[in-house]
Design an enzyme around this catalytic site. Structure first.
Site, PDB file in Angstrom:
ATOM      1  N   SER A 128      -9.080   0.051  31.475  1.00  8.69           N
ATOM      2  CA  SER A 128     -10.096  -1.012  31.341  1.00  8.69           C
ATOM      3  C   SER A 128     -11.365  -0.805  32.473  1.00  8.69           C
ATOM      4  O   SER A 128     -10.901  -0.547  33.654  1.00  8.69           O
ATOM      5  CB  SER A 128      -9.801  -2.302  31.234  1.00  8.69           C
ATOM      6  OG  SER A 128     -10.881  -2.989  31.121  1.00  8.69           O
ATOM      7  N   LYS A 182      -3.239  -3.604  27.193  1.00 10.82           N
ATOM      8  CA  LYS A 182      -4.433  -3.334  27.007  1.00 10.82           C
ATOM      9  C   LYS A 182      -5.104  -3.849  25.682  1.00 10.82           C
ATOM     10  O   LYS A 182      -6.156  -4.358  25.875  1.00 10.82           O
ATOM     11  CB  LYS A 182      -4.796  -1.735  27.238  1.00 10.82           C
ATOM     12  CG  LYS A 182      -6.269  -1.234  26.911  1.00 10.82           C
ATOM     13  CD  LYS A 182      -7.226  -1.963  28.227  1.00 10.82           C
ATOM     14  CE  LYS A 182      -8.675  -1.361  27.822  1.00 10.82           C
ATOM     15  NZ  LYS A 182      -9.319  -0.702  26.969  1.00 10.82           N
ATOM     16  N   HIS A 185      -5.780  -7.403  26.186  1.00  2.73           N
ATOM     17  CA  HIS A 185      -6.985  -7.437  27.141  1.00  2.73           C
ATOM     18  C   HIS A 185      -8.070  -7.684  26.598  1.00  2.73           C
ATOM     19  O   HIS A 185      -8.975  -8.438  26.713  1.00  2.73           O
ATOM     20  CB  HIS A 185      -6.868  -6.659  28.143  1.00  2.73           C
ATOM     21  CG  HIS A 185      -7.924  -6.184  28.824  1.00  2.73           C
ATOM     22  ND1 HIS A 185      -9.096  -5.766  28.327  1.00  2.73           N
ATOM     23  CD2 HIS A 185      -8.516  -6.572  30.412  1.00  2.73           C
ATOM     24  CE1 HIS A 185     -10.211  -5.821  29.484  1.00  2.73           C
ATOM     25  NE2 HIS A 185      -9.808  -6.342  30.410  1.00  2.73           N
ATOM     26  N   ASN A 186      -8.281  -6.560  25.570  1.00  2.00           N
ATOM     27  CA  ASN A 186      -9.517  -6.568  24.928  1.00  2.00           C
ATOM     28  C   ASN A 186      -9.678  -7.814  23.948  1.00  2.00           C
ATOM     29  O   ASN A 186     -10.938  -8.214  23.730  1.00  2.00           O
ATOM     30  CB  ASN A 186      -9.517  -5.479  23.812  1.00  2.00           C
ATOM     31  CG  ASN A 186      -9.908  -3.844  24.886  1.00  2.00           C
ATOM     32  OD1 ASN A 186      -9.669  -4.090  26.094  1.00  2.00           O
ATOM     33  ND2 ASN A 186     -10.590  -3.039  24.157  1.00  2.00           N
ATOM     34  N   GLU A 189     -10.900 -10.581  25.893  1.00  2.00           N
ATOM     35  CA  GLU A 189     -12.295 -10.272  26.001  1.00  2.00           C
ATOM     36  C   GLU A 189     -13.242 -10.558  25.011  1.00  2.00           C
ATOM     37  O   GLU A 189     -14.328 -11.356  25.283  1.00  2.00           O
ATOM     38  CB  GLU A 189     -12.553  -8.778  26.491  1.00  2.00           C
ATOM     39  CG  GLU A 189     -13.749  -8.256  26.447  1.00  2.00           C
ATOM     40  CD  GLU A 189     -13.967  -6.358  26.805  1.00  2.00           C
ATOM     41  OE1 GLU A 189     -12.825  -5.975  27.280  1.00  2.00           O
ATOM     42  OE2 GLU A 189     -14.561  -6.073  26.014  1.00  2.00           O
TER      43      GLU A 189
HETATM   44  P1  NBP Z   1     -14.972  10.156  23.455  1.00  2.00           P
HETATM   45  O1  NBP Z   1     -14.070   9.108  22.770  1.00  2.00           O
HETATM   46  O2  NBP Z   1     -16.285  10.224  22.923  1.00  2.00           O
HETATM   47  O3  NBP Z   1     -14.295  11.555  23.102  1.00  2.00           O
HETATM   48  C1  NBP Z   1     -15.110  12.714  23.444  1.00  2.00           C
HETATM   49  C2  NBP Z   1     -13.969  13.795  24.120  1.00  2.00           C
HETATM   50  O4  NBP Z   1     -12.856  14.213  23.015  1.00  2.00           O
HETATM   51  C3  NBP Z   1     -14.594  15.278  24.314  1.00  2.00           C
HETATM   52  O5  NBP Z   1     -14.151  15.451  25.539  1.00  2.00           O
HETATM   53  C4  NBP Z   1     -14.153  15.840  23.241  1.00  2.00           C
HETATM   54  O6  NBP Z   1     -14.134  17.359  23.583  1.00  2.00           O
HETATM   55  C5  NBP Z   1     -12.821  15.517  23.063  1.00  2.00           C
HETATM   56  N1  NBP Z   1     -12.133  15.856  21.954  1.00  2.00           N
HETATM   57  C6  NBP Z   1     -12.397  15.561  20.694  1.00  2.00           C
HETATM   58 BR1  NBP Z   1     -13.681  14.234  19.984  1.00  2.00          BR
HETATM   59  N2  NBP Z   1     -11.577  16.158  19.583  1.00  2.00           N
HETATM   60  C7  NBP Z   1     -10.725  16.918  20.289  1.00  2.00           C
HETATM   61  C8  NBP Z   1      -9.766  17.729  19.964  1.00  2.00           C
HETATM   62  N3  NBP Z   1      -9.377  17.969  18.794  1.00  2.00           N
HETATM   63  N4  NBP Z   1      -9.129  18.412  20.870  1.00  2.00           N
HETATM   64  C9  NBP Z   1      -9.754  18.280  22.312  1.00  2.00           C
HETATM   65  N5  NBP Z   1     -10.435  17.477  22.545  1.00  2.00           N
HETATM   66  C10 NBP Z   1     -11.192  16.690  21.530  1.00  2.00           C
HETATM   67  O7  NBP Z   1     -14.877  10.094  24.753  1.00  2.00           O
HETATM   68  P2  NBP Z   1     -15.043   8.927  25.767  1.00  2.00           P
HETATM   69  O8  NBP Z   1     -16.139   7.948  25.588  1.00  2.00           O
HETATM   70  O9  NBP Z   1     -15.170   9.327  27.226  1.00  2.00           O
HETATM   71  O10 NBP Z   1     -13.544   8.045  25.968  1.00  2.00           O
HETATM   72  C11 NBP Z   1     -12.473   8.882  26.032  1.00  2.00           C
HETATM   73  C12 NBP Z   1     -11.331   7.767  25.458  1.00  2.00           C
HETATM   74  O11 NBP Z   1     -11.369   6.590  26.486  1.00  2.00           O
HETATM   75  C13 NBP Z   1     -11.205   7.154  24.127  1.00  2.00           C
HETATM   76  O12 NBP Z   1     -10.005   7.052  23.869  1.00  2.00           O
HETATM   77  C14 NBP Z   1     -12.055   5.923  24.447  1.00  2.00           C
HETATM   78  O13 NBP Z   1     -11.490   4.964  23.428  1.00  2.00           O
HETATM   79  C15 NBP Z   1     -11.442   5.451  25.659  1.00  2.00           C
HETATM   80  N6  NBP Z   1     -12.657   4.557  26.127  1.00  2.00           N
HETATM   81  C16 NBP Z   1     -12.267   3.709  27.019  1.00  2.00           C
HETATM   82  C17 NBP Z   1     -13.449   2.887  27.730  1.00  2.00           C
HETATM   83  C18 NBP Z   1     -12.882   1.981  28.430  1.00  2.00           C
HETATM   84  O14 NBP Z   1     -13.690   0.868  28.896  1.00  2.00           O
HETATM   85  N7  NBP Z   1     -11.691   1.869  28.954  1.00  2.00           N
HETATM   86  C19 NBP Z   1     -14.661   3.012  27.464  1.00  2.00           C
HETATM   87  C20 NBP Z   1     -14.878   4.182  26.766  1.00  2.00           C
HETATM   88  C21 NBP Z   1     -14.025   5.067  26.154  1.00  2.00           C
HETATM   89  P3  NBP Z   1     -15.523  18.152  23.107  1.00  2.00           P
HETATM   90  O15 NBP Z   1     -16.419  17.897  24.343  1.00  2.00           O
HETATM   91  O16 NBP Z   1     -14.868  19.496  22.956  1.00  2.00           O
HETATM   92  O17 NBP Z   1     -15.989  17.554  21.955  1.00  2.00           O
END
Ligand code: NBP
Length: 479
Positions: A128, A182, A185-186, A189
């Site tokens: 998070s 987690k 947590h959300n 939130e």
């Molecule tokens: P995204 O959730 O937008 O995912 C994009 C990534 O997934 C890219 O690297 C993309 O590769 C890859 N990908 C996909 Br789509 N399909 C794929 C596949 N079949 N094989 C391999 N790679 C694949 O990225 P993010 O916003 O950085 O979030 C990443 C994770 O973190 C998510 O699970 C999200 O829910 C979580 N998250 C958490 C928070 C937080 O506050 N904790 C915030 C935001 C996100 P490509 O470049 O080749 O398309």
């Protein structure tokens, strides 16, 4: 093999986490992304960082020291499964695959079981703090085996946020425990945000203060027992002026709240566990209500009270709102921890609730002073059945309950929706009640379905012959 940790998925979260890892002494980070461009962008933009770029899963595995450890940061759901399958192909028994995405905990349980059969460790880790947290120090909630924690612990501790000298990461419990925590947590939130929004709305409607003036109220609150990241950013948002119209930004933002689904997961899970998380549920439903413009349009002329909120003493009213917010917040957290306790019992996890509250003190969205009080409560009484009955909270609720009741009545009287304030108060009074009308419900259930009931004055299970002579008989316990 030169890297001690790897990251797969280099979108916003993954690239920031990789940079965070690389910035810590002793880490060399293998990085891989499905499409090459993101890998090139990251390594080119940060030539100073200790990255080992890989352009195939084989190269990625070859660049990692054994036991290999890799954190997946890709879209939750199928993409995560696809990456796990590819890593399992190139990793060996004893290696560790970490899913740092927002997975549903039941998916994590399923994946952990499947991956474990190959001898590889699988760890679902809730992370998070958004983009900024990933880069500068998130709150990390890992599940998985004790064996994986031995290798992962030091690495995760090196990148986590620090609260009062302690890294915001703990081994939460086995398999899906980290993602479960987690998720809650959300959910908390969601509740916290809704409560703050209700407080803002009541102050605005009650006192006629402008958003900028209300920003000052929140800034002031942030210096007291409500101190938290969400209160702090609320002041920032309320202060913001729209460049185009010169109006407060909050007045030009469309009032339909979005959601990515983790609040709904928290509520769905709570329903199946039988845990009343009414604050989180109302917060989630409030977002749903806001997002139905067609229903809101046809409902605008429904009758309401003739008079709006009448406030004689603005300062006293604002203090009442502050106390109502604090009391409702205690309820929301108490309910969230109740869900974690019930989840741990259901899924056989050993979760230290005090440790969970400590790792939420920094890095994550609900970070707050208040979490120290929760940690104290569980330190004093690890098996505490209802968090809000801890002495500190009892005192706070005693101080707040009068104000809380005034605010909920005022909102109802003036026709101002305050679903989280009012449901939290009802929950509180429900817990307090000597007798609940649940007795009547048991009577109704026995009437139409012969569901039986228990008596307060003797052992056994009973049924009244409602369609016969209405005498009572001892019955089989059928619930
Ligand atoms: P995204 O959730 O937008 O995912 C994009 C990534 O997934 C890219 O690297 C993309 O590769 C890859 N990908 C996909 Br789509 N399909 C794929 C596949 N079949 N094989 C391999 N790679 C694949 O990225 P993010 O916003 O950085 O979030 C990443 C994770 O973190 C998510 O699970 C999200 O829910 C979580 N998250 C958490 C928070 C937080 O506050 N904790 C915030 C935001 C996100 P490509 O470049 O080749 O398309």
């Amino acid at each position: 093999a030169t890297a001690n940790i790897g990251v797969v998925g280099l979108a916003v979260m993954g690239s920031n986490l990789a940079r965070n890892l690389a910035s810590r002494e002793g880490n060399t980070v293998a990085v891989y992304n499905r499409s090459r461009s993101k890998t090139d962008e990251l390594t080119e933009a940060h030539p100073e960082a200790e990255f080992v770029p890989a352009f195939s899963y084989e190269e990625f595995a070859a660049s990692l020291q054994k036991p290999r450890a890799a954190i997946i940061m890709v879209k939750a759901g199928r993409p995560t499964d696809a990456v796990i399958d590819s890593l399992v192909e190139v990793f060996e028994p004893g290696d560790i695959i970490v899913d740092g995405g927002n997975a549903l905990f039941t998916d994590t349980i399923r994946r952990e079981k499947a991956v474990r059969e190959t001898g590889i460790n699988f760890v679902g880790a809730g992370i998070s703090g958004g983009e900024e947290g990933a880069l500068n120090g998130p709150s990390i909630m890992p599940g998985g085996s004790d064996e994986s924690w031995v290798t992962l612990g030091p690495i995760l501790k090196s990148i986590a946020a620090i609260a009062e000298g302690e890294p915001c990461v703990t081994h939460v419990g086995h398999d899906g425990a980290g993602h479960f925590v987690k998720m809650v947590h959300n959910g908390i939130e969601y509740a916290d945000m809704q409560l703050i929004a209700e407080a803002y709305d009541l102050i605005r409607r009650g006192t006629g203060k402008t958003p900028a003036e209300i920003a000052e109220v929140f800034a002031e609150w942030n210096r007291g027992e409500l101190e938290s990241y969400l209160i702090e950013i609320t002041a920032e948002v309320l202060r913001q002026v729209d460049a185009e119209t010169g109006k407060p930004l909050v007045d030009v933002i469309l009032d339909q709240a979005g959601a990515k689904g983790t609040g709904a997961w928290t509520v769905q899970t709570a329903l199946s566990l039988g845990v009343p998380v009414s604050g989180i549920a109302e917060a989630t439903f409030a977002r749903s209500l806001s997002s139905h413009p067609e229903q809101r349009a046809v409902s605008r002329d429904l009758p309401g009270p003739d008079e709006g909120l009448k406030v004689d003493d603005a300062d006293a009213f604002i203090e009442d709102v502050r106390l109502a917010l604090y009391a409702s917040k205690i309820v929301a957290y108490s309910q969230g921890f109740d869900e974690i306790r019930a989840g741990a019992a259901e899924y056989d996890w050993t979760i230290d609730l005090g440790a969970v509250s400590k790792i939420w003190r920094a890095g994550c969205i609900i970070r707050a002073q208040f979490l120290n009080r929760i940690a104290d409560a569980y330190d004093a009484q690890p098996e505490l059945p209802v968090l809000l009955t801890a002495p500190y909270f009892v005192e706070a609720l005693g101080r707040a309950q009068g104000a809380w009741r005034r605010i909920v009545s005022a909102a109802a009287g003036a026709g101002i929706p305050a679903p989280a304030f009012s449901s939290s108060l009802s929950y509180y009074d429900g817990l307090r009640a000597e007798r609940l009308p649940a007795a009547l419900i048991q009577g109704q259930r026995d009437f139409f379905g012969a569901h039986t009931y228990k008596r307060i004055d003797k052992e056994g299970t009973f049924h009244t012959l409602w369609s016969g002579d209405r005498t009572e008989i001892e019955a089989e316990d059928t619930h």
